[in-house]
Design a protein around this motif. Structure first.
Motif, mmCIF file in Angstrom:
data_model
loop_
_atom_site.group_PDB
_atom_site.id
_atom_site.type_symbol
_atom_site.label_atom_id
_atom_site.label_comp_id
_atom_site.label_asym_id
_atom_site.label_seq_id
_atom_site.Cartn_x
_atom_site.Cartn_y
_atom_site.Cartn_z
ATOM 1 N N VAL A 107 41.124 27.134 88.478
ATOM 2 C CA VAL A 107 41.751 27.725 89.648
ATOM 3 C C VAL A 107 42.442 29.046 89.293
ATOM 4 C CG1 VAL A 107 43.606 27.446 91.292
ATOM 5 C CG2 VAL A 107 42.055 25.564 90.842
ATOM 6 N N ASP A 108 43.152 29.023 88.174
ATOM 7 C CA ASP A 108 43.935 30.204 87.845
ATOM 8 C C ASP A 108 43.058 31.395 87.491
ATOM 9 O OD1 ASP A 108 46.342 29.203 88.429
ATOM 10 O OD2 ASP A 108 46.826 28.512 86.408
ATOM 11 N N ASP A 109 42.017 31.179 86.739
ATOM 12 C CA ASP A 109 41.114 32.285 86.445
ATOM 13 C C ASP A 109 39.710 31.764 86.193
ATOM 14 O OD1 ASP A 109 39.776 34.547 85.537
ATOM 15 O OD2 ASP A 109 41.669 35.409 84.804
ATOM 16 N N GLN A 110 38.890 31.895 87.192
ATOM 17 C CA GLN A 110 37.548 31.327 87.098
ATOM 18 C C GLN A 110 36.746 31.904 85.946
ATOM 19 O OE1 GLN A 110 34.943 30.879 90.298
ATOM 20 N NE2 GLN A 110 36.512 30.428 91.814
ATOM 21 N N ARG A 111 36.862 33.205 85.742
ATOM 22 C CA ARG A 111 35.993 33.832 84.742
ATOM 23 C C ARG A 111 36.365 33.392 83.342
ATOM 24 N NH1 ARG A 111 36.267 39.804 85.225
ATOM 25 N NH2 ARG A 111 35.025 39.748 83.334
ATOM 26 N N VAL A 112 37.651 33.400 83.060
ATOM 27 C CA VAL A 112 38.086 32.984 81.729
ATOM 28 C C VAL A 112 37.755 31.515 81.503
ATOM 29 C CG1 VAL A 112 40.073 32.670 80.226
ATOM 30 C CG2 VAL A 112 39.874 34.716 81.658
ATOM 31 N N ALA A 113 37.972 30.728 82.536
ATOM 32 C CA ALA A 113 37.682 29.305 82.405
ATOM 33 C C ALA A 113 36.210 29.091 82.087
ATOM 34 C CB ALA A 113 38.064 28.581 83.691
ATOM 35 N N ALA A 114 35.367 29.822 82.809
ATOM 36 C CA ALA A 114 33.934 29.696 82.565
ATOM 37 C C ALA A 114 33.608 30.138 81.135
ATOM 38 C CB ALA A 114 33.155 30.532 83.568
ATOM 39 N N GLY A 115 34.294 31.193 80.687
ATOM 40 C CA GLY A 115 34.074 31.687 79.335
ATOM 41 C C GLY A 115 34.465 30.658 78.287
ATOM 42 N N LEU A 116 35.422 29.818 78.615
ATOM 43 C CA LEU A 116 35.855 28.794 77.668
ATOM 44 C C LEU A 116 34.936 27.576 77.694
ATOM 45 C CD1 LEU A 116 39.701 28.886 78.238
ATOM 46 C CD2 LEU A 116 38.466 29.537 76.175
ATOM 47 N N GLY A 117 33.896 27.653 78.495
ATOM 48 C CA GLY A 117 32.929 26.572 78.506
ATOM 49 C C GLY A 117 33.208 25.517 79.559
ATOM 50 N N ILE A 118 34.082 25.840 80.498
ATOM 51 C CA ILE A 118 34.329 24.883 81.581
ATOM 52 C C ILE A 118 33.309 25.139 82.686
ATOM 53 C CG2 ILE A 118 35.965 24.216 83.372
ATOM 54 C CD1 ILE A 118 38.194 25.055 81.448
ATOM 55 N N ASN A 119 32.656 24.098 83.102
ATOM 56 C CA ASN A 119 31.706 24.261 84.196
ATOM 57 C C ASN A 119 32.471 24.284 85.522
ATOM 58 O OD1 ASN A 119 29.712 24.180 86.080
ATOM 59 N ND2 ASN A 119 28.416 22.783 84.892
ATOM 60 N N VAL A 120 32.792 25.497 85.942
ATOM 61 C CA VAL A 120 33.663 25.659 87.098
ATOM 62 C C VAL A 120 33.064 25.024 88.349
ATOM 63 C CG1 VAL A 120 34.752 27.349 88.599
ATOM 64 C CG2 VAL A 120 34.685 27.732 86.150
ATOM 65 N N ASN A 121 31.744 25.185 88.489
ATOM 66 C CA ASN A 121 31.102 24.633 89.687
ATOM 67 C C ASN A 121 31.282 23.124 89.786
ATOM 68 O OD1 ASN A 121 30.248 26.982 90.750
ATOM 69 N ND2 ASN A 121 28.195 26.899 89.846
ATOM 70 N N ILE A 122 31.079 22.462 88.656
ATOM 71 C CA ILE A 122 31.216 21.002 88.660
ATOM 72 C C ILE A 122 32.659 20.605 88.953
ATOM 73 C CG2 ILE A 122 31.139 18.938 87.193
ATOM 74 C CD1 ILE A 122 28.425 19.739 87.931
ATOM 75 N N VAL A 123 33.592 21.330 88.350
ATOM 76 C CA VAL A 123 35.006 21.022 88.568
ATOM 77 C C VAL A 123 35.359 21.148 90.053
ATOM 78 C CG1 VAL A 123 37.360 21.792 88.134
ATOM 79 C CG2 VAL A 123 35.745 21.611 86.254
ATOM 80 N N PHE A 124 34.925 22.254 90.636
ATOM 81 C CA PHE A 124 35.226 22.455 92.060
ATOM 82 C C PHE A 124 34.527 21.415 92.925
ATOM 83 C CE2 PHE A 124 36.970 26.969 92.830
ATOM 84 C CZ PHE A 124 37.916 26.759 91.858
ATOM 85 N N LEU A 125 33.273 21.154 92.587
ATOM 86 C CA LEU A 125 32.508 20.185 93.371
ATOM 87 C C LEU A 125 33.215 18.832 93.377
ATOM 88 C CD1 LEU A 125 29.771 19.516 94.837
ATOM 89 C CD2 LEU A 125 28.999 18.653 92.642
#
Lengths: 291, 390
Positions: free
Chosen positions: A174-192
Motif C-alpha cells: 500500500v505504501d509504495d507499490q513499486r518498491v514493494a514489487a521490487g522486493l519481490g512482493i506480488n502486489v497483485n496477489i496481495v491486493f486481490l
C-alpha cells in the motif's frame, strides 16, 4: 439501562463487521468502494437462498456467505476493479455507485423486492435475563452470538494485519507499490486477496445482519450511509478505529432512540459532525497517512 | 442488407399497429393502471396487477361493446414519476380511467390531473384517509387506516386490554393509524401510555421495543408497512415480550398474507384488524384465492390484490351502467353508490365521500391446512372511514 447498552454494543458490532471491509479497501488500498454494501447484500441473499431452498443450517450458511461474496469480490477485483486503482477518486466513486445500482436492480429482478425472512435455529432465539445491581440486564441470544463472532473477527484481523507476513506485505504494497514489487512482493496477489477478504467480511456481515436489519434489494443503499459514517468517524488506518466508531455509533443510536425517540436517527449524525469537527480525519488517523 | 429488411419489416409492423390502433380507438376503453412494479413497494404492484388481470380473465375483455385495454405503468413509488405517467396516459393514450396508486404521495400527486382532465381515478392501494378529498374524481376501493384502527380500538378494551403503547412508522398512514386508534381507544376508556414513532427506514427496532417492554402495557399497537412487520414481530418475540404479558395488536399490515407464511410460528395468536384475509370464509373468496393462486404460481392474494380486483369491478360496472357511452363525469356518477359482493364481503362505495364502506374483521393468526392464516373471529359491520366525519 444495561439492556440498552447491550443492544447498542451488539448493533455496533454488526455495523463493524459490515464496515470493516470498507475500511480495509478504503484505508489500506486507497480505493473508494461504495459498492461495499452490494457485497453485504450478496452474503445476505446467499444465506436466505441456502436456508430457504436447501435447508442448510444457519451456522453453515455464515462461512458460505463469506466465501461466496469473497469469491465474487475476487472475480470483480480481477476484472473490473483493478483497472480503476489508478483512476481519480471521483471515477472510483462513480464506478462503484454504478455497480451498486446494478446490484440493486439485479436483486430486484431475480429475488423480488420483498423483505426476506429467515428462521433462526432455536438455540439462537430467545434471551436470558440477569438481575444486576445496576438493574435488569436482558441479553438476546442472537445478539450475544453477534458480539462473539465480531470479537473473534476483530482479534483475528488485528493479528493478521499487525503480526503476520501477509500483513506486512500488504502494508508495504500500500505504501509504495513499486518498491514493494521490487522486493519481490506480488502486489497483485496481495491486493486481490485483501479485496476478496474485505468483500467476504461484508458478506458475513450481511448474513449476520439479515435477522436484525432485514434484507431487501435496497440494502446497499440503505446502509451505505452507516458504513461511511463508521469509516469516516473511525478513520481508515487501523482496525481499532472503525471498531470503536462502530460501537460508539451503535450505542448512541440505540440509546438515542430509547431515551429521546423523537430525535430518531438525528443523534448519530450530530455525533458524527461533532467528532469530525474535532478530528477531521477520524478518531484514529495515522499522521502522515494518506488522506 | 439483412439489417435493412429487418428494419423495414419492423416499420411496416409498427405502421400496421398504429393504423389498427387508430381504427380501434372508438371501440376501446382504456384503463391506465399506475403501480410500483419495481422498488420497495413492488409486491403491491404485482399483487394488484395480477388481480386486475384475473378479473379481466374471469369477466371478459369486452364490456358494453367496448374492448377493455389495460395499460400498466411502473412508477417505482416515486410521486413525480406517477404524476408524469398519469399525464402521459391522459394526454397521449387518452385513457378513460386512471387506476392503481401504490402509496399515498403518488395518489396525492395524481389527484390534480384527475380533476383537470375529469378522469376518474380509482385508488386501489394507498390508504391515508385524506386521499379522497384531494380530488372529486377519486374513488377508493382499498381501505383507510382510520377504518382499520378504529375497529380495533373498539374491540380491544372489551377484551381486557386497558393500557396500550402505540408504535407506528413516521409517515402519513402511520400518523393516521396512531391518531384514530388513540382517539377511539381513549374514548372507550382505555389509556395510551406512550406513542412511539419510528423512522420509515429504521434499521433496528430494538430500542423502541425495549422501551415498550419497560413501560409494560397490556398490549402494543403496531402499524408499520407490511415489509417491516415481520421484523417487528420477530424482535417482539426475541425480547420475550409475549412472555412478559404484552400482547401484539395492530392493523393487518403486520400480518400481511403475502409474507405471513415466512414469519414462522412466532406469529401465531397475533390479533389484527383488517378488511381482508385470504382465509375469509365465503364461497366467493375461496374461488378468488384458488383462481389467483393458480394464475400466479401459488402466490397468495393479500389485501392489495382485493383492492385491485374490486377496483376493476367498479370500473366494469360503471362502464356497463353508462352503456359504454359516458365520459369521465358519467363514469364517476356510476361509480358512486355501487354496492356489491367482493371476496372480502359486501362493500359499498359511499356516494358522498367516494370512499369505501366495508366490514372490518378481527383476526387471529392460526395454522390452517399447513399454512399460517389470519382467521377471522369477529366483525364490525359497515365501517365508514372515521376520517370523513368533519
Amino acid at each position: 439501562m444495561l439492556t440498552i447498552l447491550f443492544d447498542g454494543i451488539a448493533y455496533g458490532m454488526l455495523l463493524f463487521v459490515l464496515a470493516v471491509g470498507l475500511a480495509v479497501t478504503m484505508g489500506l488500498m486507497n480505493f473508494i468502494n461504495l459498492a461495499h454494501g452490494a457485497f453485504a447484500m450478496v452474503g445476505g441473499y446467499t444465506t436466505v437462498l441456502l436456508m430457504q431452498r436447501l435447508q442448510v443450517p444457519f451456522l453453515v450458511c455464515l462461512p458460505l456467505a463469506f466465501l461466496v461474496s469473497g469469491l465474487l469480490g475476487a472475480v470483480l477485483e480481477r476484472t473490473l476493479y483493478r483497472p480503476m486503482y489508478r483512476r481519480p477518486h471521483l471515477d472510483q466513486v462513480l464506478f462503484s455507485i454504478g455497480l451498486t445500482f446494478m446490484a440493486v436492480a439485479a436483486m430486484d429482478y431475480f429475488m423480488g423486492s420483498s423483505q426476506q425472512i429467515i428462521q433462526l435455529p432455536a438455540y439462537l432465539k430467545g434471551r436470558s435475563e440477569f438481575d444486576t445491581p445496576l438493574g435488569l440486564l436482558g441479553m438476546g441470544h442472537y445478539r450475544l452470538f453477534i458480539i462473539a463472532v465480531c470479537a473473534a473477527l476483530t482479534v483475528a484481523l488485528q493479528f493478521i494485519l499487525a503480526r503476520t507476513r501477509f500483513g506486512s506485505r500488504l502494508r508495504a504494497a500500500v505504501d509504495d507499490q513499486r518498491v514493494a514489487a521490487g522486493l519481490g512482493i506480488n502486489v497483485n496477489i496481495v491486493f486481490l486477496s485483501t479485496f476478496a477478504v474485505g468483500s467476504g467480511l461484508a458478506g458475513l456481515g450481511g448474513a449476520l445482519g439479515t435477522e436484525v436489519l432485514g434484507l431487501d434489494p435496497t440494502f446497499p443503499l440503505k446502509f451505505m450511509i452507516y458504513f461511511l459514517i463508521v469509516v469516516a468517524v473511525g478513520g481508515t488506518s487501523s482496525i481499532t478505529g472503525p471498531l470503536l466508531a462502530a460501537l460508539l455509533l451503535g450505542i448512541a443510536d440505540v440509546a438515542g432512540k430509547y431515551y429521546v425517540p423523537k430525535l430518531g436517527g438525528f443523534i448519530v449524525y450530530s455525533l458524527m459532525i461533532a467528532i469530525l469537527i474535532w478530528r477531521p480525519h477520524g478518531l484514529f488517523s495515522r499522521l502522515g497517512g494518506k488522506s | 442488407m439483412h439489417k435493412r429488411t429487418l428494419l423495414s419489416a419492423a416499420l411496416a409492423l409498427a405502421a400496421l399497429g398504429a393504423s389498427h390502433g387508430a381504427l380501434a380507438q372508438a371501440d376501446t376503453f382504456k384503463i391506465g393502471l399506475i403501480l410500483p412494479m419495481t422498488g420497495q413497494q413492488a409486491t403491491t404492484g404485482r399483487q394488484i396487477e395480477a388481480a386486475a388481470r384475473l378479473y379481466m380473465a374471469q369477466n371478459g375483455t369486452t364490456v358494453a361493446g367496448k374492448k377493455i385495454e389495460l395499460i400498466v405503468k411502473d412508477d417505482t413509488s416515486l410521486p413525480d414519476v406517477t404524476k408524469r405517467l398519469a399525464q402521459e396516459l391522459v394526454v397521449n393514450d387518452k385513457v378513460n380511467v386512471l387506476a392503481g396508486m401504490g402509496i399515498t404521495p403518488s395518489a396525492m400527486a395524481t389527484a390534480p390531473i384527475a380533476t383537470q382532465s375529469k378522469t376518474p381515478l380509482v385508488v386501489m392501494a394507498a390508504a391515508t384517509s385524506s386521499i379522497t378529498q384531494a380530488s372529486p374524481y377519486i374513488v377508493r376501493t382499498s381501505f383507510t387506516l382510520p377504518q382499520a384502527s378504529v375497529a380495533l380500538a373498539d374491540w380491544v378494551p372489551k377484551n381486557g386490554i386497558k393500557k396500550v403503547v402505540t408504535l407506528v412508522s413516521d409517515y402519513g398512514p402511520g400518523l393516521d393509524a396512531e391518531k384514530y386508534f388513540k382517539e377511539r381507544f381513549i374514548f372507550n376508556g382505555g389509556e395510551v401510555t406512550e406513542s412511539l414513532r419510528v423512522p420509515l427506514r429504521n434499521p433496528d427496532f430494538a430500542p423502541f421495543l425495549q422501551k415498550v417492554r419497560d413501560a409494560k402495557p397490556d398490549a402494543l399497537f403496531v402499524f408499520v408497512p407490511s415489509g417491516a412487520g415481520a421484523a417487528v414481530m420477530k424482535q417482539f418475540l426475541e425480547r420475550g415480550m409475549d412472555k412478559a404479558g404484552i400482547k401484539l395488536i395492530g392493523t393487518g399490515d403486520i400480518t400481511d398474507d403475502d409474507q405471513l407464511n415466512d414469519m414462522g410460528d412466532g406469529a401465531l395468536g397475533v390479533v389484527t384488524s383488517h378488511h381482508y384475509s385470504a382465509a375469509h370464509p365465503s364461497a366467493m373468496n375461496k374461488a378468488f384465492v384458488e383462481a389467483f393462486e393458480k394464475a400466479n404460481k401459488g402466490l397468495r392474494p393479500n389485501f392489495m390484490a382485493v383492492g385491485g380486483y374490486d377496483g376493476m369491478h367498479v370500473i366494469y360496472d360503471a362502464l356497463k351502467a353508462t352503456k359504454g357511452q359516458g365520459g369521465g363525469d358519467a363514469l364517476l356518477a356510476a361509480m358512486k353508490g355501487q354496492l356489491f359482493e367482493s371476496p372480502r364481503g359486501k362493500i359499498f362505495i359511499d356516494a358522498q365521500t367516494r370512499d369505501i364502506v366495508q366490514d372490518i374483521y378481527l383476526r387471529k393468526v392460526e395454522k390452517k391446512n399447513g399454512g399460517l392464516y389470519n382467521v377471522e373471529f369477529d366483525v364490525i359491520k359497515d365501517v365508514k372511514d372515521p376520517g370523513k366525519n368533519k
